[in-house]
Enzyme design. Sequence first.
Site, PDB file in Angstrom:
ATOM      1  N   SER A 126      -4.745  61.212  -2.619  1.00  0.00           N
ATOM      2  CA  SER A 126      -4.125  59.894  -2.644  1.00  0.00           C
ATOM      3  C   SER A 126      -5.118  58.841  -3.159  1.00  0.00           C
ATOM      4  O   SER A 126      -5.658  58.987  -4.240  1.00  0.00           O
ATOM      5  CB  SER A 126      -3.593  59.553  -1.250  1.00  0.00           C
ATOM      6  OG  SER A 126      -2.700  58.461  -1.289  1.00  0.00           O
TER       7      SER A 126
ATOM      8  N   ASP B 198       2.587  62.507  -2.710  1.00  0.00           N
ATOM      9  CA  ASP B 198       1.275  62.248  -2.120  1.00  0.00           C
ATOM     10  C   ASP B 198       0.659  63.471  -1.446  1.00  0.00           C
ATOM     11  O   ASP B 198       1.283  64.117  -0.596  1.00  0.00           O
ATOM     12  CB  ASP B 198       1.421  61.122  -1.095  1.00  0.00           C
ATOM     13  CG  ASP B 198       0.103  60.490  -0.715  1.00  0.00           C
ATOM     14  OD1 ASP B 198      -0.757  61.214  -0.190  1.00  0.00           O
ATOM     15  OD2 ASP B 198      -0.070  59.284  -0.941  1.00  0.00           O
TER      16      ASP B 198
END
Length: 297
Positions: free
Chosen positions: A38, A153
Amino acid sequence: MNIGLALGSGSSRGWSHIGVIRALAELGITPTIVCGTSIGSLVGASYVANNLDKLETWARSLTRFETVRFLDITPLNGFVDTEKFHYFLNQYVAGDDSVIEQFDKQYAAVATDLETGREVWLQRGSVLEAVWSSISLPGLFPAIKHNEKWLVDGGLVNPVPVSVCRALGADIVIAVNLNGDIVGKHFQKENKAIKEDTGVVGKITDIVREYTSSVFSTAKEQDQPPGLFEAIAGSVNITQDRITRSRMAGDPPDIMLSPKLSHIGLLEFYRAAEAISEGKKCVQRMIPEIKHILQLA
């Protein structure tokens, strides 16, 4: 000795990775392997592409208003304006034609296969595609299609990619965990902030809260459901905290850095100076252990 740096997920708390990298460099520590999940993948990519100075300057100059400009209040697939985000990546991370193989350091970003739930390690090809896939938090970004897979993510499956660093050949892994002591903190803080914030961010949050309140009407204010951003932030905090604990128990790093960042909310990217400073302080607190493990003078 191959030193791996595992940069964890944590949204706006991720600016602390910049401080960590700066403080390690002051100790003469330069990782040869950089893996990120991320926001960790974004900062890591900027670092290995030699754009960290530009990214830090931009992050420190960011204001609340500039942060809001990245949001689309009439979203179809997510709240982030993808055109503005693409321009940001080109300016401060890497160009569209940059590929991972060209870096002097080994680099990998972690994403999640939306269909199977498996983690995906992006080690080749487009840098921006790898970063965008790794950072696509559901609700904020649309899923990204990569090699016929829809990716989101990486923090959903591997918030601190220690395992990736080891797989790429790291002898020593330094991990940065942004998820310590965060469960419930953002939720409590956000409730207070909503009452105090009369700026642009507050107005957008009020719109979202009014929408959720109209759908789930209640007689008492304390019984009203949290706003959409609050619910997303709280859910992400819980998920990442639990998964991080599990993954770290099974595959602990050699050096764990845990910046104290629970006071910084999910989308408070304008608080970069605080986060970067805490990243540096976190390394400084761990200098004796770092020197011992790396056998530094």
